[in-house]
Design an enzyme around this catalytic site. Sequence first.
Site, PDB file in Angstrom:
ATOM      1  N   HIS B 109     -16.549   6.552  23.263  1.00  0.00           N
ATOM      2  CA  HIS B 109     -15.813   7.562  24.026  1.00  0.00           C
ATOM      3  C   HIS B 109     -14.939   8.364  23.074  1.00  0.00           C
ATOM      4  CE1 HIS B 109     -17.217   5.805  27.785  1.00  0.00           C
ATOM      5  NE2 HIS B 109     -17.149   4.666  27.127  1.00  0.00           N
ATOM      6  N   ASP B 110     -15.003   9.669  23.225  1.00  0.00           N
ATOM      7  CA  ASP B 110     -14.507  10.572  22.187  1.00  0.00           C
ATOM      8  C   ASP B 110     -13.066  10.344  21.736  1.00  0.00           C
ATOM      9  OD1 ASP B 110     -13.658  11.440  24.664  1.00  0.00           O
ATOM     10  OD2 ASP B 110     -14.127  13.555  24.331  1.00  0.00           O
ATOM     11  N   TRP B 196      -7.080  -3.665  31.578  1.00  0.00           N
ATOM     12  CA  TRP B 196      -7.619  -2.330  31.880  1.00  0.00           C
ATOM     13  C   TRP B 196      -6.490  -1.328  32.151  1.00  0.00           C
ATOM     14  CZ3 TRP B 196     -11.979   0.763  32.176  1.00  0.00           C
ATOM     15  CH2 TRP B 196     -13.181   0.163  31.813  1.00  0.00           C
ATOM     16  N   LYS B 198      -3.531  -1.289  30.802  1.00  0.00           N
ATOM     17  CA  LYS B 198      -3.004  -0.926  29.477  1.00  0.00           C
ATOM     18  C   LYS B 198      -3.982   0.004  28.747  1.00  0.00           C
ATOM     19  CE  LYS B 198      -0.596  -1.798  25.538  1.00  0.00           C
ATOM     20  NZ  LYS B 198       0.606  -1.059  25.249  1.00  0.00           N
ATOM     21  N   PHE B 199      -5.254  -0.317  28.883  1.00  0.00           N
ATOM     22  CA  PHE B 199      -6.315   0.435  28.230  1.00  0.00           C
ATOM     23  C   PHE B 199      -6.369   1.877  28.773  1.00  0.00           C
ATOM     24  CE2 PHE B 199     -11.087   1.259  28.536  1.00  0.00           C
ATOM     25  CZ  PHE B 199     -11.251   1.615  27.217  1.00  0.00           C
ATOM     26  N   PHE B 203      -5.316   6.336  27.430  1.00  0.00           N
ATOM     27  CA  PHE B 203      -5.976   7.628  27.604  1.00  0.00           C
ATOM     28  C   PHE B 203      -5.080   8.621  28.345  1.00  0.00           C
ATOM     29  CE2 PHE B 203      -9.509   4.724  26.897  1.00  0.00           C
ATOM     30  CZ  PHE B 203     -10.196   5.395  25.902  1.00  0.00           C
ATOM     31  N   GLU B 348     -20.856  -3.706  33.849  1.00  0.00           N
ATOM     32  CA  GLU B 348     -19.761  -4.132  32.957  1.00  0.00           C
ATOM     33  C   GLU B 348     -18.801  -4.956  33.823  1.00  0.00           C
ATOM     34  OE1 GLU B 348     -17.510  -0.863  31.380  1.00  0.00           O
ATOM     35  OE2 GLU B 348     -16.404  -2.084  29.936  1.00  0.00           O
ATOM     36  N   HIS B 373     -23.440  -1.146  28.396  1.00  0.00           N
ATOM     37  CA  HIS B 373     -23.007  -2.539  28.596  1.00  0.00           C
ATOM     38  C   HIS B 373     -24.084  -3.445  29.188  1.00  0.00           C
ATOM     39  CE1 HIS B 373     -18.927  -1.830  27.300  1.00  0.00           C
ATOM     40  NE2 HIS B 373     -18.880  -0.772  28.095  1.00  0.00           N
ATOM     41  N   ASP B 430     -17.825   1.401  21.800  1.00  0.00           N
ATOM     42  CA  ASP B 430     -17.047   1.823  22.967  1.00  0.00           C
ATOM     43  C   ASP B 430     -15.782   2.615  22.580  1.00  0.00           C
ATOM     44  OD1 ASP B 430     -17.197   1.988  25.701  1.00  0.00           O
ATOM     45  OD2 ASP B 430     -16.361   0.020  26.127  1.00  0.00           O
TER      46      ASP B 430
HETATM   47 ZN   LIG Z   1     -18.040   2.745  27.615  1.00  0.00          ZN
END
Ligand SMILES: [Zn+2]
Lengths: 502, 502
Positions: B109-110, B196, B198-199, B203, B348, B373, B430
């Site tokens: 993911h960019d 998730w 926090k992840f 972004f 996933e 995944h 990822d």
């Molecule tokens: Zn992904």
Amino acid sequence: MWTTILCLSIVLFSVVSQDVYNNVVKERNDILHRELDMMLGNDIELCDSEMKANDIIMDLKRQEIEGGFLEPQAFNLSKHFFEYKDVVKESQLFKLIQKMPKGAILHAHDTGLLSPDYVLNVTYLPDLHVCFEENDIRLLFSTNTPDETCETQWQLMKDARYSSGNVERFDSELRKYFSIVIDNPSEVHTDVNSVWLKFQQYFITTGAMFGYKPVWEQYFYDTLKACRDDNVMYIEIRSVLPELYDLDGNVYDSVETAVSYKETLDRFMSDYPDFYGAKLIYAPLRMVDAKTVKQYIEIAKEIKRKLPDFFAGFDLVGQEDKGSPTKDFLAELVEARWELDYFFHAGETNWYGTSSDENLIDAIVLGSRRIGHAFALTKHPLLIDEIVKRDIAIEVNVVSNAVLKLVEDVRNHPLASFLAQDLPVVLSSDDPGVWEAEPLSHDFYVAFVGVASKHADLRMLKKLALNSLYYSTIKDKDKIAHDFEIRWTKFIDSVVRGNVFY
Amino acid sequence: MWTTILCLSIVLFSVVSQDVYNNVVKERNDILHRELDMMLGNDIELCDSEMKANDIIMDLKRQEIEGGFLEPQAFNLSKHFFEYKDVVKESQLFKLIQKMPKGAILHAHDTGLLSPDYVLNVTYLPDLHVCFEENDIRLLFSTNTPDETCETQWQLMKDARYSSGNVERFDSELRKYFSIVIDNPSEVHTDVNSVWLKFQQYFITTGAMFGYKPVWEQYFYDTLKACRDDNVMYIEIRSVLPELYDLDGNVYDSVETAVSYKETLDRFMSDYPDFYGAKLIYAPLRMVDAKTVKQYIEIAKEIKRKLPDFFAGFDLVGQEDKGSPTKDFLAELVEARWELDYFFHAGETNWYGTSSDENLIDAIVLGSRRIGHAFALTKHPLLIDEIVKRDIAIEVNVVSNAVLKLVEDVRNHPLASFLAQDLPVVLSSDDPGVWEAEPLSHDFYVAFVGVASKHADLRMLKKLALNSLYYSTIKDKDKIAHDFEIRWTKFIDSVVRGNVFY
Ligand SMILES: [Zn+2]
Ligand SMILES: [Zn+2]
């Protein structure tokens, strides 16, 4: 004119596209249903009352899973077993599974089946002596002070207990030696070896105490009772068959130990004739040389000659990653394979491509009737084919694998894939007493709610119970299947009437 | 006479039994070798120099695995990634894998590819404003104080930093927003949702800062550079394609954002003509309604029209357990499937039998060329067959799955079973920057040492690299395969000469 054509082509397009869409939806649903139709349990047809019971069971199951799906931190079964083992006992689904006839226990070790509270009670028997050493205790029954060396001094347990000043604290400290359950497992049991050390220490500590012949026999008697109470009707129990002793200085060898099991079983069966019975798998320690295995085999043959109906077969036990691989004994085991049925532990490891991983191959080529654990099997597509072809049952012990650190979250247990493929699975419990589980109910509950598909239902539960009878060494399968059906019908009736929860 | 007969029969017996034994050994070794011969990489033939390199590589690999087998607590890869990510970089095998041409990154993911240190540097650019809120910060480039509301007040980052009194501490606090790495992950990230959160926060926090067009383009340029440095030659990058802005008040829509990527790529390719290139997978958020997906699809089509050689296809992103299942958009996605290539994230999850688990079926019936995944695939034997039949690649991201709490110990990652069956696997990373991993080297290292069989060797590594080219959307596969071979030969040469470690 053009407008008409244009409209027509739009209509045509949308008809076509509706068709395409319907085809995709059909394909999707086909795959979904074909997968459900191939899961373990697919050959079970439910009768009307079973379907009613199934609705009740699936409502309870869906509640637990959907709650977890929305709030993962509320889902018990992805936590450590020590955290949820008591909590789940309060759930209706657990109570129902406990009442459910579960067939047989085909993978369990004789002195690991009863709870630490039971073991603590054993320490109240007269003539038990204790020696407190640095990080352990030694326990021995004896009329006089034992001759064996002791870093401190041998005392009568009774004296030690009452001179401690605080019996409750004394007992609670003592109880810790009889369980591997602790409050903070993720901090203390950081790897597979550290928890195995603690696990093996249990067997060492209790070994000499259980080796006292009256205790040995009573423990087995009470194990059979505990199985019966957990709605298990039959057990094939693994034992290292240690030497037993009594207070008169007699020592009993492995064959005599097997005989004492048989006599205890006979006594139990006359007290509880509704129990179906038990057989013995002689399973001594694997961390030995080939010569010793040869001696084991001779002992096994002698027990088989002496107790042909009680003796089921042979296995080797102990942490596979540390013990000798099965291939070290291949010559000895090949030679005996027409005389002994094998039930090898194999692949209880996550070290892919190592000697313990390869034990799976040896278990198969040696003609094992069942394989203990086979945790590593998903990494071996050819071995999966062989297991299906040869109809070798896999004895899966989910809770054991979680507690002994092979897998953290049971949702990642390979059993999920075994069930999806309808491999010949039997569920068992290994050493439930050591982690304070019920003889078989926790393993069924965890497998059903935590491992199997959300869609897996009563058919899977029934099939798992039936598999445990089918893959047993019982000769008269029709009789036990018939007995099972009677119990099952009663159970279904009590579920439908709602009596099962009380 | 009798003695002779007796002796003879013993000899006969031992000849027979020797035969039987030899047969069992042969069967055992046959199975072992047939399994090795079916693993991913089985079709790769190593030339002489590759065999020499393989010996060096396998010596290093065996050292790591055998050390762990003897002392599990010393084995890095069964710990948490945050604990070992830096330690392993010192190992010779890691350095070797870093130098190895790894082909393409097909799942990344960019804005998740570069390290927190890189992101921290971005905060040193002029015109960046910051607003400190209770548990988060907001970042925005602007000539004047931003108009948007702020719970406290907008300041120039430069002012905030130097008025903090301690730039080092300020930066180290700031850096925490740009990484999910923490010291005690097992205590803080207790379930999949908490990590998730926090992840995703990463972004959200970085989003407005990266949306500043010059930063956006530089980030992509530097991503390509980081890939090239990690010996990756090509990338297919997923992007939500947010609106970009500049200091003059211009706003750029998703299509223009895609164009800015293409222009950046052209600039990079003229600076580094030895890089092979990049393509774009438009992958907006899945937590939307069907109407929005319809709009996404229109945007995708427009980008495809405008940048036919740069646009690779379409996907939907976001935590599957929480987002809408793919089946909610089935009609829209079916309609567009002849115009757009699909590369769906699916499975996933470890919630077997739920809507996110079923996304795997939808990804397949929708004709996905690759699946992101497919972690849950081992629970779906029919889908495994379909994936093989349709030659759909599985984009496996081992480190991501470990960090985002799908699996604790990578030795239990389903990739082991995928490799054993030679499924069409590509390894990817990822969002490696978010957990401070190299663009692709950590994933290769972990897969090779921690997941694959102890016996898996250079052939598997080479095949994984080749798969990433084969399953890319590159049209001229011969050219890139040829380019790859040149790099590979150089690499093998440097391994054999021992230059690879410096
Ligand atoms: Zn992904
Ligand atoms: Zn066992």
